[in-house]
Scaffold this active site. Sequence first.
Site, PDB file in Angstrom:
ATOM      1  N   GLY A 201      21.634 -11.089  -1.285  1.00  0.00           N
ATOM      2  CA  GLY A 201      21.096 -10.960  -2.637  1.00  0.00           C
ATOM      3  C   GLY A 201      19.649 -10.519  -2.589  1.00  0.00           C
TER       4      GLY A 201
ATOM      5  N   LYS B 108      20.126  -6.007  10.099  1.00  0.00           N
ATOM      6  CA  LYS B 108      20.825  -6.733  11.178  1.00  0.00           C
ATOM      7  C   LYS B 108      21.450  -5.807  12.204  1.00  0.00           C
ATOM      8  CE  LYS B 108      23.271  -7.193   7.164  1.00  0.00           C
ATOM      9  NZ  LYS B 108      23.220  -7.914   5.930  1.00  0.00           N
TER      10      LYS B 108
ATOM     11  N   LYS C 170       0.823  -1.212   0.000  1.00  0.00           N
ATOM     12  CA  LYS C 170       0.000   0.000   0.000  1.00  0.00           C
ATOM     13  C   LYS C 170       0.856   1.260   0.000  1.00  0.00           C
ATOM     14  CE  LYS C 170      -4.193   1.903   1.926  1.00  0.00           C
ATOM     15  NZ  LYS C 170      -4.969   2.175   3.111  1.00  0.00           N
TER      16      LYS C 170
ATOM     17  N   LYS D 258      25.123 -10.750  13.212  1.00  0.00           N
ATOM     18  CA  LYS D 258      24.330 -11.963  12.960  1.00  0.00           C
ATOM     19  C   LYS D 258      24.532 -12.996  14.069  1.00  0.00           C
ATOM     20  CE  LYS D 258      24.438 -11.156   8.006  1.00  0.00           C
ATOM     21  NZ  LYS D 258      25.191 -11.456   6.766  1.00  0.00           N
TER      22      LYS D 258
END
Lengths: 394, 394
Positions: free
Chosen positions: A289, A93, A33, A193
């Site tokens: 990616g 992250k 939206k 991470k």
Amino acid sequence: MNIAILGYGTVGSGVALIIEQAHTPFTKKLHVKHILIRKGKNKILSTMCDDIHTILNDKDCDTVVETMGGIEPAHTYILQALKSGKHVVTANKAVVAKYLQEFIECAKENHVKFYFEATTGGGIPWIEGLDKAMRIDEIDHIYGIFNGTSNYILDHMERYNADFDKILKEAQSLGYAEADPSADIDGFDIRNKLRISASLAYAFHVPEDFPVYGIRTITKQDITYFKHLGYHIRLVAKTKRQGNKYGCVVEPVLFPQNEIESNTKNNYNVITLHGKTIGDLKFYGQGAGKLPTANAIVQDMIDINENTTRFETSFTNQMHYDKSLCLCDYIVRTSTKAFGAFSDCSYTLDTYQGCEYLHIKKVAVYLMHQYMREVMKTDPNAFMASIFEGENDD
Amino acid sequence: MNIAILGYGTVGSGVALIIEQAHTPFTKKLHVKHILIRKGKNKILSTMCDDIHTILNDKDCDTVVETMGGIEPAHTYILQALKSGKHVVTANKAVVAKYLQEFIECAKENHVKFYFEATTGGGIPWIEGLDKAMRIDEIDHIYGIFNGTSNYILDHMERYNADFDKILKEAQSLGYAEADPSADIDGFDIRNKLRISASLAYAFHVPEDFPVYGIRTITKQDITYFKHLGYHIRLVAKTKRQGNKYGCVVEPVLFPQNEIESNTKNNYNVITLHGKTIGDLKFYGQGAGKLPTANAIVQDMIDINENTTRFETSFTNQMHYDKSLCLCDYIVRTSTKAFGAFSDCSYTLDTYQGCEYLHIKKVAVYLMHQYMREVMKTDPNAFMASIFEGENDD
């Protein structure tokens, strides 16, 4: 589900693309939206706006996807969205590693979901796999290749006997590495991470002050030497727990040829968890990616939309960083004048094509990183890697 | 959740053990109320009974875990349980491969769940990973090492330069292989697992009549020859689709040294799916064993108990087996007199330590298996393997 995407870069536009092109019963229910773009940028789509309040005030918009990156304004926008009663899905992250506990607690208070699969391992269903394993087992060990850029560099240096700088430039031209590659090659991206993964595994928001050592100083000759010893090198994050003690580290690790990690090529990631009943589980795939990362975001949205119950992390544990929990063997390349830093260690010396390599036995990871900080002051080109301690699976 | 476990062998007792010993908020809600054992066997636990009706008639028992194995009475009991309004979780690949569509449709009609994660890949969250990937992508390719026993045999023959029979006996004494090892080494166990996976991926109950070739005739010398060519051999199941056409096959495959499959050791499994946006995803772990398999069963029960929404397979597609969809290169060891079977193929001949190996180029998988059935009539010790066609990921 009515979605607002914050940021329309690689990942944000990937999310819109998947929603537009995947025609499954699940993706058909998702509707973009709003797209928040920066003030002053051209609004090329009718859904674009440049004021976060357009989104926060829209009662019909139930889910916010944050793909801006960086700490601010991402942190503020995520909290505002949660407090406005909107679910939040993010691929960021840095902000999640730092504010994980705050976000999860804020989401709970406001009875909405906060999901972040795409932060760690790109398209790999790692966060969900970890969450799920924890429904039965205590996870006592996590390690893996969490960063595609550094893996691409190490793998290609190895395969093409090439210099670090040449492969880094190649990775940059392919879009795998940023213009400023520091986060990837110095290990800070991986630190985030690992921090996210360990915090979930330990039900404790792990602080960021654990040792991190990157691959900036590795040379073509180091790689040849490691190969000659039968090793492949990978930049790895690992964590281990024992009761309420834990250790975390990011460092280059040497794997024997016949380990899965040695054969994880290009920009692929592989992440391993260990639990008592499940044993070793490995998740392998594209860690970065446009489409794989967007896939992870869309999966999170589908879970929210289908009202899929997931493990609810709480931060009820009090864990302690234990400096002596993790011991490793290391190989260090440095100049003779820096050997003094290791006078407390037991080591042997090997010379290969004019370079001196110290083989150091069973030293605490924490201490080893301290020694290397000393060494780098006098020999800024030094390099170290630990040796993988495989399970005895024969 | 009140559970009845049908069968109290390795897996059934593993399920009871995990429920007893794992003290997570999820496992605490599971309660073993009945254990069905064979008539005449000693009821050593108060929960044990030997009449399925005790379970079917117990309104308080909401979930049945079937770990008996085999086709009957498992098929009947599963249907009876579903029709009595009980959820069913099973590890029985033979019965699921055969009756998948019937079970799923019966569960839907009776508004209960039918889950079977443990049938395929043991403790690896493969079925769920595949289901989840399909929420976004069409899965056009699945392949992997689905059987721990055959992998143990091939890996150990390779590593210890040992004969098939010696390693098979070793695997049997370790409990990895059955007294009658046929299902594992002739590929029928893997056929069931591929059939289950492909049926989910294609929304079509795949018939079992696709080509299957096992490892019964492999010799120590074949392995040495493949190694000399740079290959590791693994028993693999694979399937591919293009629109409404598909191919399925189980056969030994030769992988280059640096592939993940070549480095999948002992009784581990690794299963790969490919989708348009996610690319390659691999799931690696223990494909068999008491606790990993029981873990997968308990995960299914937790999903049911937590009311987790999962992808609902329907069988709405009409797919066609295409004999020419899959082409491969093959290496065949056979005696000169059997060469005539390959007269329609383009091949070269290599001799290694007195054995003749044909290298056959691009032949339809279906045809190749037909040729080999002819060859085996005159040379029952012949062996063949296809050569892995990697993605071009450089």
